[in-house]
Design an enzyme around this catalytic site. Structure first.
Site, PDB file in Angstrom:
ATOM      1  CG  ASP A  13      -0.415   0.211   2.419  1.00 26.60           C
ATOM      2  OD1 ASP A  13       0.806   0.364   2.696  1.00 26.60           O
ATOM      3  OD2 ASP A  13      -1.314   0.282   3.412  1.00 26.60           O
ATOM      4  CB  CYS A  70       0.360  -2.773   4.443  1.00 35.48           C
ATOM      5  SG  CYS A  70       0.026  -3.850   5.837  1.00 35.48           S
ATOM      6  CB  THR A  72       1.369  -3.690  10.767  1.00 37.26           C
ATOM      7  OG1 THR A  72       0.273  -4.186   9.907  1.00 37.26           O
ATOM      8  CG2 THR A  72       0.873  -2.618  11.607  1.00 37.26           C
ATOM      9  CG  HIS A 103       9.228 -26.072   9.557  1.00 42.92           C
ATOM     10  ND1 HIS A 103       9.145 -26.256  10.862  1.00 42.92           N
ATOM     11  CD2 HIS A 103      10.536 -26.875   9.212  1.00 42.92           C
ATOM     12  CE1 HIS A 103      10.655 -26.776  11.511  1.00 42.92           C
ATOM     13  NE2 HIS A 103      11.071 -27.024  10.204  1.00 42.92           N
ATOM     14  NE  ARG A 137       9.095 -32.241  11.755  1.00 42.91           N
ATOM     15  CZ  ARG A 137      10.292 -32.009  11.494  1.00 42.91           C
ATOM     16  NH1 ARG A 137      10.854 -32.415  10.577  1.00 42.91           N
ATOM     17  NH2 ARG A 137      10.331 -30.767  12.092  1.00 42.91           N
ATOM     18  CG  HIS A 138       7.572 -29.748   7.594  1.00 47.65           C
ATOM     19  ND1 HIS A 138       7.234 -29.094   8.787  1.00 47.65           N
ATOM     20  CD2 HIS A 138       8.993 -29.713   7.568  1.00 47.65           C
ATOM     21  CE1 HIS A 138       8.262 -29.226   9.638  1.00 47.65           C
ATOM     22  NE2 HIS A 138       9.166 -29.600   9.045  1.00 47.65           N
TER      23      HIS A 138
HETATM   24  C1  RB5 Z   1      -2.449   2.200   6.667  1.00 43.84           C
HETATM   25  O1  RB5 Z   1      -2.449   3.392   7.370  1.00 43.84           O
HETATM   26  C2  RB5 Z   1      -2.030   0.980   7.404  1.00 43.84           C
HETATM   27  O2  RB5 Z   1      -3.406   0.611   7.921  1.00 43.84           O
HETATM   28  C3  RB5 Z   1      -1.648  -0.157   6.743  1.00 43.84           C
HETATM   29  O3  RB5 Z   1      -0.759   0.170   5.878  1.00 43.84           O
HETATM   30  C4  RB5 Z   1      -1.551  -1.491   7.415  1.00 43.84           C
HETATM   31  O4  RB5 Z   1      -0.650  -1.179   8.498  1.00 43.84           O
HETATM   32  C5  RB5 Z   1      -2.673  -2.155   7.514  1.00 43.84           C
HETATM   33  O5  RB5 Z   1      -2.550  -3.333   8.082  1.00 43.84           O
END
Ligand code: RB5
Length: 150
Positions: A13, A70, A72, A103, A137-138
């Site tokens: 994003d 993105c 996070t 795995h 095994r995986h």
């Molecule tokens: C965008 O602000 C943010 O929400 C996005 O990049 C991401 O972290 C969502 O999981």
């Protein structure tokens, strides 16, 4: 697509454009055929669209692997994992990046651009790309993940 082809899709994003472009340059220099599907402009754009678009490239066989980002890494991972055949994990360390290949036979990696710096992100990508699936095994366990999609 052959099992060892080096065609990889990248997407993100708006929060991760610069890191995505750094990853693209890094892996292209290693001989990967990078399919960077954007975005390229900084306007806010919803991560589910970009996660799904990249995941469809992997699920269809157009690309063998994918790296998505993105803020996070979490939201775009959740979207990608809704596409049948995709196994995507978020990684903020190289051990996890290696293990999701060995795995879990992950075919996509997600990174949080607001979580890790560029140097670590490139190491995480390198660990992911270098690790083979262990098989053994995986195999049955990964098949069980696929069975949940039915
Ligand atoms: C965008 O602000 C943010 O929400 C996005 O990049 C991401 O972290 C969502 O999981």
């Amino acid at each position: 697509m052959t099992a060892d082809n080096k065609r990889i899709v990248l997407s993100s994003d708006h929060s991760a454009i610069l890191l995505r472009q750094a990853i693209a340059a890094h892996i292209a220099a290693q001989g990967w055929e990078v399919v960077d599907i954007g975005p390229v402009t900084p306007e806010s754009t919803p991560y589910p669209e970009h996660g799904a678009a990249a995941a469809r490239r992997v699920a269809s066989g157009d690309c063998r692997l994918g790296v998505i980002l993105c803020g996070t890494g979490q939201g775009i991972m959740m979207a990608a994992n809704k596409i049948k055949g995709v196994r995507c994990g978020v990684c903020a360390d190289t051990f996890s990046a290696r293990m999701i290949r060995q795995h879990n036979d992950a075919n996509m990696l997600s990174i949080g651009a607001r979580v890790v710096g560029e140097g670590l992100a490139l190491d995480i990508v390198d660990a992911f790309l270098a690790a083979p699936f262990d098989g053994g095994r995986h195999v049955a366990r990964v098949a069980m993940i696929g069975a949940l999609e039915a």
